[in-house]
Design a protein around this motif. Structure first.
Motif, mmCIF file in Angstrom:
data_model
loop_
_atom_site.group_PDB
_atom_site.id
_atom_site.type_symbol
_atom_site.label_atom_id
_atom_site.label_comp_id
_atom_site.label_asym_id
_atom_site.label_seq_id
_atom_site.Cartn_x
_atom_site.Cartn_y
_atom_site.Cartn_z
ATOM 1 N N ASN A 123 -13.284 -14.111 7.443
ATOM 2 C CA ASN A 123 -11.862 -13.863 7.212
ATOM 3 C C ASN A 123 -11.448 -14.449 5.873
ATOM 4 N N GLN A 124 -10.210 -14.194 5.513
ATOM 5 C CA GLN A 124 -9.606 -14.688 4.274
ATOM 6 C C GLN A 124 -8.135 -14.917 4.577
ATOM 7 N N LEU A 125 -7.467 -15.601 3.681
ATOM 8 C CA LEU A 125 -6.001 -15.584 3.692
ATOM 9 C C LEU A 125 -5.545 -14.887 2.422
ATOM 10 N N LEU A 126 -4.660 -13.917 2.591
ATOM 11 C CA LEU A 126 -4.177 -13.099 1.478
ATOM 12 C C LEU A 126 -2.674 -13.262 1.327
ATOM 13 N N LEU A 127 -2.176 -12.977 0.128
ATOM 14 C CA LEU A 127 -0.742 -12.787 -0.101
ATOM 15 C C LEU A 127 -0.543 -11.385 -0.651
ATOM 16 N N GLU A 128 0.694 -10.866 -0.493
ATOM 17 C CA GLU A 128 1.001 -9.508 -0.958
ATOM 18 C C GLU A 128 1.466 -9.538 -2.410
ATOM 19 N N PHE A 129 1.083 -8.532 -3.177
ATOM 20 C CA PHE A 129 1.721 -8.304 -4.477
ATOM 21 C C PHE A 129 3.132 -7.789 -4.214
ATOM 22 N N SER A 130 4.121 -8.369 -4.890
ATOM 23 C CA SER A 130 5.522 -8.012 -4.614
ATOM 24 C C SER A 130 5.846 -6.571 -5.001
ATOM 25 N N PHE A 131 5.107 -6.003 -5.972
ATOM 26 C CA PHE A 131 5.439 -4.663 -6.472
ATOM 27 C C PHE A 131 4.753 -3.562 -5.665
ATOM 28 N N TRP A 132 3.870 -3.947 -4.750
ATOM 29 C CA TRP A 132 3.178 -2.945 -3.924
ATOM 30 C C TRP A 132 4.055 -2.540 -2.749
ATOM 31 N N ASN A 133 3.670 -1.442 -2.120
ATOM 32 C CA ASN A 133 4.355 -0.981 -0.911
ATOM 33 C C ASN A 133 4.137 -1.974 0.227
ATOM 34 N N GLU A 134 5.091 -1.973 1.143
ATOM 35 C CA GLU A 134 4.990 -2.798 2.350
ATOM 36 C C GLU A 134 4.121 -2.029 3.351
ATOM 37 N N PRO A 135 3.095 -2.666 3.945
ATOM 38 C CA PRO A 135 2.246 -1.922 4.888
ATOM 39 C C PRO A 135 2.926 -1.740 6.248
ATOM 40 N N LEU A 136 3.835 -0.772 6.302
ATOM 41 C CA LEU A 136 4.605 -0.514 7.526
ATOM 42 C C LEU A 136 3.844 0.443 8.432
ATOM 43 N N PRO A 137 4.086 0.372 9.751
ATOM 44 C CA PRO A 137 3.411 1.307 10.664
ATOM 45 C C PRO A 137 3.639 2.748 10.224
ATOM 46 N N ARG A 138 2.622 3.584 10.393
ATOM 47 C CA ARG A 138 2.773 5.001 10.056
ATOM 48 C C ARG A 138 2.005 5.845 11.050
ATOM 49 N N GLN A 139 2.526 7.081 11.222
ATOM 50 C CA GLN A 139 1.885 8.005 12.158
ATOM 51 C C GLN A 139 0.708 8.679 11.476
ATOM 52 N N GLY A 140 -0.234 9.103 12.284
ATOM 53 C CA GLY A 140 -1.449 9.734 11.765
ATOM 54 C C GLY A 140 -1.494 11.206 12.109
ATOM 55 N N PRO A 141 -2.683 11.781 12.076
ATOM 56 C CA PRO A 141 -3.927 11.066 11.781
ATOM 57 C C PRO A 141 -4.137 10.890 10.280
ATOM 58 N N ASN A 142 -4.622 9.689 9.906
ATOM 59 C CA ASN A 142 -5.000 9.408 8.525
ATOM 60 C C ASN A 142 -6.368 8.743 8.508
ATOM 61 N N ILE A 143 -7.024 8.837 7.367
ATOM 62 C CA ILE A 143 -8.125 7.932 7.089
ATOM 63 C C ILE A 143 -7.585 6.901 6.096
ATOM 64 N N TYR A 144 -8.188 5.742 6.076
ATOM 65 C CA TYR A 144 -7.739 4.662 5.197
ATOM 66 C C TYR A 144 -8.880 4.263 4.275
ATOM 67 N N GLU A 145 -8.516 3.990 3.035
ATOM 68 C CA GLU A 145 -9.497 3.470 2.095
ATOM 69 C C GLU A 145 -9.097 2.055 1.715
ATOM 70 N N LEU A 146 -10.014 1.112 1.914
ATOM 71 C CA LEU A 146 -9.802 -0.267 1.481
ATOM 72 C C LEU A 146 -10.695 -0.482 0.260
ATOM 73 N N ARG A 147 -10.049 -0.617 -0.896
ATOM 74 C CA ARG A 147 -10.784 -0.856 -2.150
ATOM 75 C C ARG A 147 -10.685 -2.337 -2.477
ATOM 76 N N ALA A 165 1.608 -3.381 -11.672
ATOM 77 C CA ALA A 165 3.050 -3.284 -11.439
ATOM 78 C C ALA A 165 3.608 -2.025 -12.105
ATOM 79 N N ARG A 166 3.023 -1.635 -13.238
ATOM 80 C CA ARG A 166 3.434 -0.376 -13.891
ATOM 81 C C ARG A 166 2.740 0.824 -13.256
ATOM 82 N N ALA A 167 1.462 0.652 -12.899
ATOM 83 C CA ALA A 167 0.634 1.805 -12.496
ATOM 84 C C ALA A 167 0.942 2.307 -11.094
ATOM 85 N N ILE A 168 1.458 1.437 -10.222
ATOM 86 C CA ILE A 168 1.617 1.843 -8.819
ATOM 87 C C ILE A 168 2.563 3.032 -8.692
#
Length: 222
Positions: free
Chosen positions: A102-126, A143-146
């Motif tokens: 495991n790890q402990l992470l913090l969120e980048f403030s300029f990124w989207n909030e990971p809110l629940p979403r309906q599927g079906p989706n696949i997810y990519e973790l880069r 912060a500019r590119a997102i």
């Protein structure tokens, strides 16, 4: 720094499961985890649960958020030590695992909030392992590119490590399928400014990895 949100740490857990145990592991997880999160005294939110489809095989990835910050994390850990159902779950689960981390992470403030979403989706973790000292530069570029990666609602969340292996960034994306992933990523290259972000951030990376993941039935991110 200014690029991070107030401390609401997230903890990803990566479990490598014995191949013959993956179905039993998924069933056990889907049965017990939702019960734990029904307890209002349990100060921890489930963000997502997945099996890795492409990447390491027979793997589960879980992501939790502690909205009450580090005090909530400690509170949660102490409560789990007293919770017989959780202790029994851990004991049974441990027979199915090859390894976990495991790890402990913090969120980048300029990124989207990971809110629940309906599927079906696949997810990519880069996952990007950066050269030490480059996190601020990474954040300033992203912060500019997102903004170039929003039109298909593909951006789910962006995080950086605080404890565990350091200078690690995780970007989480959602796509309808692999074809949609390819089209969405190609569309980014047609936008002025996206190539500049890649140009400036690639030299900051030591290694990178991509996982394609399928949500478990209990995952708030479907």
């Amino acid at each position: 720094g200014s690029r991070q949100s107030p401390s609401r740490p997230l903890s990803p857990a990566v479990h490598n499961v014995k191949p013959e145990c993956l179905d039993a592991y998924n069933s056990l997880t889907e049965e017990v985890l939702p019960k734990l999160h029904l307890d209002a005294d349990y100060p921890c939110d489930l963000v997502g649960n997945w099996n890795t489809w492409y990447g390491e095989q027979d793997q589960a990835v879980h992501l939790w958020r502690f909205s009450g910050g580090y005090p909530a994390l400690m509170d949660c850990m102490n409560k789990l030590k007293q919770n017989k159902e959780y202790l029994d779950f851990r004991k049974e689960r441990s027979r199915m695992l090859l390894s976990r981390r495991n790890q402990l992470l913090l969120e980048f403030s300029f990124w989207n909030e990971p809110l629940p979403r309906q599927g079906p989706n696949i997810y990519e973790l880069r996952t990007y392992k950066l050269k030490p000292g480059t996190m601020i530069e990474w954040g300033n570029n992203w912060a500019r590119a997102i903004k170039y990666r929003q039109e298909n609602q593909e951006a789910v969340g962006g995080f950086f490590s605080q404890i565990g292996e350091l200078y690690v960034v995780h970007h989480l994306w959602a796509y309808k399928d692999l074809q949609s992933r390819e089209e969405t990523r190609n569309a980014a290259w047609r936008k002025r400014g996206w190539d500049e972000n890649v140009y400036y951030t690639v030299p900051l990376i030591r290694t990178m990895e991509s996982r394609i993941m399928i949500p478990l039935k209990i995952s708030p991110l479907q």
